[in-house]
Design a protein around this motif. Sequence first.
Motif, PDB file in Angstrom:
ATOM      1  N   ALA A   1      -8.171 -45.309 -43.903  1.00 12.04           N
ATOM      2  CA  ALA A   1      -6.718 -45.514 -43.858  1.00 12.04           C
ATOM      3  C   ALA A   1      -6.012 -44.253 -43.372  1.00 12.04           C
ATOM      4  N   LEU A   2      -6.441 -43.089 -43.871  1.00 10.42           N
ATOM      5  CA  LEU A   2      -5.834 -41.811 -43.461  1.00 10.42           C
ATOM      6  C   LEU A   2      -6.060 -41.564 -41.975  1.00 10.42           C
ATOM      7  N   SER A   3      -7.281 -41.832 -41.502  1.00  9.39           N
ATOM      8  CA  SER A   3      -7.606 -41.621 -40.079  1.00  9.39           C
ATOM      9  C   SER A   3      -6.800 -42.556 -39.181  1.00  9.39           C
ATOM     10  N   LEU A   4      -6.727 -43.825 -39.591  1.00  9.47           N
ATOM     11  CA  LEU A   4      -5.983 -44.831 -38.813  1.00  9.47           C
ATOM     12  C   LEU A   4      -4.502 -44.472 -38.750  1.00  9.47           C
ATOM     13  N   ALA A   5      -3.936 -44.119 -39.914  1.00 13.38           N
ATOM     14  CA  ALA A   5      -2.517 -43.772 -39.978  1.00 13.38           C
ATOM     15  C   ALA A   5      -2.223 -42.519 -39.161  1.00 13.38           C
ATOM     16  N   PHE A   6      -3.110 -41.526 -39.227  1.00 15.49           N
ATOM     17  CA  PHE A   6      -2.908 -40.273 -38.485  1.00 15.49           C
ATOM     18  C   PHE A   6      -2.943 -40.527 -36.976  1.00 15.49           C
ATOM     19  N   GLY A   7      -3.928 -41.310 -36.530  1.00 14.93           N
ATOM     20  CA  GLY A   7      -4.057 -41.608 -35.099  1.00 14.93           C
ATOM     21  C   GLY A   7      -2.848 -42.351 -34.553  1.00 14.93           C
TER      22      GLY A   7
END
Length: 407
Positions: free
Chosen positions: A211-217
Amino acid sequence: MPETVVLIAGFLLGFYMSWNIGANDVANSMASAVGAKAITVRQAVVIAGILNIVGAVFIGSHVTQTIRKGIVSTEVLADPHLALVGALSALLAASLWISFATWRSLPVSTTHSIVGSMIGFGIMASGFSVINWGKLGQVVASWVISPVFAMVLSFLMFKFIVGLILSREDPFERAIRWSPLFVGIAFFVVLLCFLFKTPLGKTFSISTPMALSLAFGLALIFGFIGKFLLVKFIPSDNPDGTEEVFRKIQIGTSCYVALAQGANDVANAIGPLALVYFLVKDGNVGASLPVPWFLLLFGGIGIALGVAMAGERVMKTIGEKITTLTNTRGFAVDFSAATTVMVASKMGLPVSTTHAAVGGVLGVGFAGGVDAVNVGIIGKIVLYWVLTVPAAALTSMFLFLILEPIL
């Protein structure tokens, strides 16, 4: 009493509760955008109305807990008659308290109102033993945790904006230069809120790192798209260009607030209504219920009408009476409130959007010095927060006594 009459009463009270959520809870979430002149009251009503219905129907929980937040044991649902009386008492008690607070133009938590009224029902049905005091303690703690956390966060965010942009020689040029950061962090928090807090996000079951990676991207991409649009639509000779940059961002955060509120808060009205609906239909219920889409739509329409008909009172209290809001301050408020709710949800703490929004407004107020904050209105708001659970519980107990012999 005939089942049809009971069901009609349930729908009327469920609609009244939805209406109250719109008039008080949704109104206070739109208040910082209205107070900062990012949107007008009429625009807030349209945005909140449409997006709350969309949020309730498409993102709202299709399985609702019959007893909110696990504060009252599900044992009290064993007797269908008592459960029916209790659900109607709880809906009416919570609605009456929120209506009173809205009439006084003060923001209260609709979640805590329904929690208080369910406690009253639980005590009348099975005594104090059914109350989970530990969970209730968490609710009480959230009266302090969520506003203080949001207040500190909005204070720091506004001071950061002042240091990076507002106190510099060419603030508009710097606002455009740094806009990918502010658009990006707004999107980052909003995306995480949807992944962690809404029922739709929970059905995807995405892990926290993912979730953190998706949101950051996505935040990175939207940040630069946002900068391109800001350059395109805000002329460089705009004398109020800096505030205009944050005004555009704040409109986006307001849309998120309305959508998320429809998804999350519709359960406060529809949970007890679903209980009544299935008790009349099937004669018994479990700890959780499937919620038909038409009940979610019904709740969403009620919320939308509440904002339209009575939302302005609470909007003015938070948006104008606590402290003076600009778009940069309003952005700090929205960011801090959304972040507070997201972090608390991830930690399993029962925080209120209302408390986080007020805490955020206080933070930017204190950033301008204590004199910039209306301490009198804050005192009234805090008093109503503290009174919410006991007032709703006592009203629910009283209504239970009246309704139990009738139904």
